[in-house]
Design an enzyme around this catalytic site. Structure first.
Site, PDB file in Angstrom:
ATOM      1  N   MET A  77       3.186  -1.940  -1.310  1.00 35.27           N
ATOM      2  CA  MET A  77       4.489  -2.482  -0.908  1.00 35.27           C
ATOM      3  C   MET A  77       5.039  -3.386  -2.025  1.00 35.27           C
ATOM      4  O   MET A  77       4.296  -4.069  -2.683  1.00 35.27           O
ATOM      5  CB  MET A  77       4.327  -3.307   0.366  1.00 35.27           C
ATOM      6  CG  MET A  77       5.617  -3.515   1.089  1.00 35.27           C
ATOM      7  SD  MET A  77       5.420  -3.872   2.837  1.00 35.27           S
ATOM      8  CE  MET A  77       4.681  -5.500   2.834  1.00 35.27           C
ATOM      9  N   CYS A  78       6.328  -3.333  -2.223  1.00 31.45           N
ATOM     10  CA  CYS A  78       7.019  -4.221  -3.164  1.00 31.45           C
ATOM     11  C   CYS A  78       8.380  -4.546  -2.562  1.00 31.45           C
ATOM     12  O   CYS A  78       8.826  -3.887  -1.635  1.00 31.45           O
ATOM     13  CB  CYS A  78       7.242  -3.545  -4.515  1.00 31.45           C
ATOM     14  SG  CYS A  78       5.729  -3.187  -5.421  1.00 31.45           S
ATOM     15  N   GLY A  79       9.027  -5.534  -3.116  1.00 28.24           N
ATOM     16  CA  GLY A  79      10.385  -5.840  -2.700  1.00 28.24           C
ATOM     17  C   GLY A  79      11.334  -5.645  -3.864  1.00 28.24           C
ATOM     18  O   GLY A  79      11.002  -5.977  -5.008  1.00 28.24           O
TER      19      GLY A  79
END
Lengths: 230, 306
Positions: free
Chosen positions: B1-3
Site C-alpha cells: 500500500m502507498c498513498g
C-alpha cells in the site's frame, strides 16, 4: 433520553462513535443517530446490530456500514471502497456515488446506491439486494452466489463474470457480460421482482425496461473436453 | 500500500498557498505508507537557459555552503543555492551533462533527484510528517505538486527508492501498486543505453514513459503504449512542467479519487486527504475509470478528461 443523538467526527474518533453504536445505543432510547463531518473517514457505523437509523452527513471513506445487521444507515454523500460489505440485514443507502466493491459479499438486507457504483459492485454477493440508480463499473457481481443486483443505468465490462445463482437486472446499456453469464428473457416473475426492488429503493422506472442476466451454469461442472478453454 | 496525492492550482492567486494546501494531503496519507515520503513541486519557470538541480545527501548537517563553493568553481557557472537540512537546489545555466560529470567526480555522495526549469523534488526515508516538516513543504509555492507516502512491497526502503521518480527534465511519477515485469522493461531500456539508479519497479515505468516522450510521443501517447508494455497494478500520477496526468491499471486495483473546482484539481488515494480543501463540499468528486487517461493542463486554464 433524546430520540436523536448527534456525534461530530471533527471532535470524536470513529472508534468512540462506533463504541457508542455497539454498546451504549441499546437502552439509550435513541431511535436515530446523526454523524457530522465524516470527511472521508473509514469504518463509520460498521458492525451495527440494532434497530436504529444512522445518518452520515457528508462524504465518507472505506467500509462504511460494513457487516450491518438490522440498522438503516444513510450516507448523505459519496463513499469509498466496500460500503456495506458483508451486510447481513437492514438497509444501507448512499445518496451519492460509491467506489469499488460496494456490498461485497453481502448476505442479506438492501443496499441502495442512488448515484453510480464503481468496479466490482456486488462481488461475491450471497443473498443481499443491491439497487444502483446510476451505472456500475467492470466486473460487477463477479462470482455472485445469491441475491439480486438491479442497475438503472449502464453496466461496465464483464458483468456477472463466473456468476452462480444471483440474478442481475439492467435498464440501460450492457458493455458486455462476463464468462458464463448470459441474457435471459424477462418473465412475469422477474417483472414482479424488479418492481419490488424499485419500490423498496424508491425509484420510478418501468420494470419492463429492464433486461435480465443470469448464469449459463456451464462452469458448474468440470468439463475435460474443453481443455480448460472456457 | 502507498498513498499518492496531487494538486494543480488553476487559480493563480492560490500559487503562494500550494504547500499550505498540499502538505496536509500528503501527511494524511501517511496511514497508507509511513516508511518514506516525497514531493515534487513545480515552480514558475526559470529563464530558458537555466535549470534547477535538486540534490539529496544523507547527512542532515551537510555543509552546503562549501559544496556550493565547489559547485560554482567546478561547474564554471554562476550558481544560486537554496538549501534546507539534507536537501539543496542549485540553479545554474551550466548544462546538465557538465553538472552530472562534476557531481560524479567530486561528490559521489550527493544524489541528483531532478533537473528542470520548474521541478524540484524532495524525498527521504522516514515518517511523512517529519519529512514534510524538515523540508518545509508548507512554505512551498508553485503551480502544482505531486507527492507520495511509501509502504515498500517490492524493493528496499531507502531514500533513492522513495517516490517521486524523475527521468529527463521536468517530469516525475508517483505510483501506488506494483509492476510485475519491471526487469523485462528495464532490460529493454538498458539495451538503448538508458541507465537505472535503483532496482525499483516504479523507476522502470518512469524511464519507459520518459524514453517514449524523448522519441516524440506526448505523455498521453506514451501512456497508451505503456498499457501494452507495463504489467501489474498501478495508479500512476505524473506531472510535467504544465500538466498533471492520472491513470489506473485496466483492473483498477489501486484507488484514486479526483476533486475538481474552478480553482484546483486535487487527486488522492483517499477522499480523506482532500476533506480540508476549500470548496470541497461543492467540488465535482469522482473516481477515475480503469485504463483511462486523465490529463489537466495549466496553461490553458482548462481541464480535459480524455
Amino acid at each position: 433520553m433524546d430520540a436523536v443523538k448527534q456525534f461530530d467526527l471533527a471532535q470524536l474518533t470513529v472508534r468512540e462513535v462506533n463504541q457508542y453504536l455497539h454498546h451504549e445505543l441499546s437502552g439509550s432510547g435513541a431511535a436515530r443517530v446523526e454523524i457530522l463531518h465524516p470527511d472521508g473517514m473509514h469504518s463509520i457505523a460498521a458492525g451495527l446490530d440494532a434497530d436504529v437509523a444512522v445518518d452520515i452527513m457528508g462524504h465518507a471513506g472505506y467500509f462504511i456500514a460494513g457487516m450491518n445487521k438490522r440498522a438503516s444507515v444513510t450516507i448523505h454523500g459519496n463513499v469509498g471502497w466496500s460500503v456495506a460489505e458483508n451486510i447481513m440485514s437492514g438497509v444501507v443507502r448512499v445518496k451519492g456515488h460509491a467506489s469499488e466493491s460496494a456490498a461485497a459479499s453481502g448476505h442479506g438486507g438492501l443496499v441502495v446506491i442512488e448515484g453510480n457504483a464503481s468496479s466490482r459492485c456486488g462481488i461475491s454477493m450471497k443473498g443481499c439486494d443491491i439497487v444502483v440508480g446510476g451505472s456500475v463499473g467492470h466486473f460487477s457481481a463477479f462470482m455472485a452466489q445469491a441475491g439480486t443486483l438491479l442497475v438503472c443505468g449502464d453496466t461496465g465490462p464483464n458483468l456477472g463474470d463466473s456468476l452462480y445463482e444471483a440474478v442481475i437486472y439492467v435498464r440501460c446499456t450492457m458493455h458486455c457480460v462476463g464468462a458464463d453469464s448470459r441474457e435471459e428473457p424477462l418473465e412475469a416473475a422477474d417483472e414482479a421482482e424488479v418492481a419490488r426492488l424499485l419500490s423498496a429503493a424508491g425509484m420510478e422506472f418501468s420494470p419492463r425496461e429492464f433486461k435480465k442476466v443470469a448464469s449459463a451454469r456451464s462452469l458448474y461442472h468440470w468439463n475435460a473436453d474443453v481443455h480448460q478453454e472456457y | 500500500m502507498c498513498g499518492i496525492v496531487g494538486l494543480l492550482l488553476k487559480n493563480r492567486a492560490w500559487h503562494e498557498q500550494l504547500g499550505e494546501l498540499a502538505t496536509p494531503m500528503l501527511q494524511c496519507m501517511s496511514t497508507r505508507g509511513a516508511d518514506s515520503c516525497g514531493l515534487a513541486v513545480f515552480h514558475r519557470p526559470l529563464p530558458l537557459e537555466k535549470r534547477r538541480f535538486s540534490l539529496y545527501v544523507a547527512d542532515r548537517d551537510y555543509d552546503w555552503q562549501s559544496f556550493h563553493a565547489g559547485f560554482s568553481s567546478g561547474t564554471g557557472g554562476d550558481a544560486r543555492l537554496e538549501s534546507r537540512f539534507n536537501h539543496a537546489t542549485e540553479v545554474t545555466a551550466t548544462p546538465e551533462a557538465d553538472v552530472r560529470g562534476w557531481l560524479r567526480r567530486s561528490h559521489p555522495d550527493v544524489h541528483l533527484l531532478s533537473v528542470g526549469r520548474v521541478i524540484d523534488i524532495f524525498k527521504d526515508e522516514g515518517r511523512p510528517e517529519e519529512i514534510a516538516e524538515r523540508f518545509g513543504f508548507r512554505d512551498l509555492q508553485g503551480t502544482h505538486a505531486v507527492g507520495h507516502t511509501r509502504m515498500a512491497t517490492e524493493s528496499a526502503v531507502s531514500p533513492a527508492h522513495a517516490h517521486p521518480f524523475s527521468a529527463g527534465q521536468d517530469f516525475c511519477l508517483v505510483h501506488n501498486g506494483s509492476l510485475s515485469n519491471p526487469y523485462s522493461v528495464r532490460r529493454r531500456l538498458e539495451r538503448r543505453g538508458i541507465a537505472f539508479e535503483t532496482d525499483n519497479d516504479t523507476e522502470a515505468g518512469c524511464r519507459f514513459l520518459e524514453w517514449r516522450m524523448r522519441e516524440g510521443d506526448t505523455l498521453e501517447q506514451a501512456i497508451e503504449k505503456s498499457f501494452r508494455v507495463l504489467d501489474g497494478f498501478y495508479t500512476f500520477l505524473m506531472a510535467t512542467a504544465d500538466k498533471m496526468v492520472l491513470v489506473r491499471d485496466p483492473f483498477a486495483c489501486k484507488p484514486a479519487v479526483v476533486a475538481e473546482t474552478a480553482d484546483y484539481v486535487a487527486v488522492s488515494s483517499e477522499f480523506r486527504s482532500l476533506a480540508h480543501l476549500p470548496g470541497i463540499r461543492e467540488a465535482d468528486v469522482y473516481e477515475p475509470a480503469p485504463e483511462q487517461i486523465y490529463s489537466w493542463t495549466l496553461s490553458s486554464n482548462l481541464t480535459s478528461r480524455n
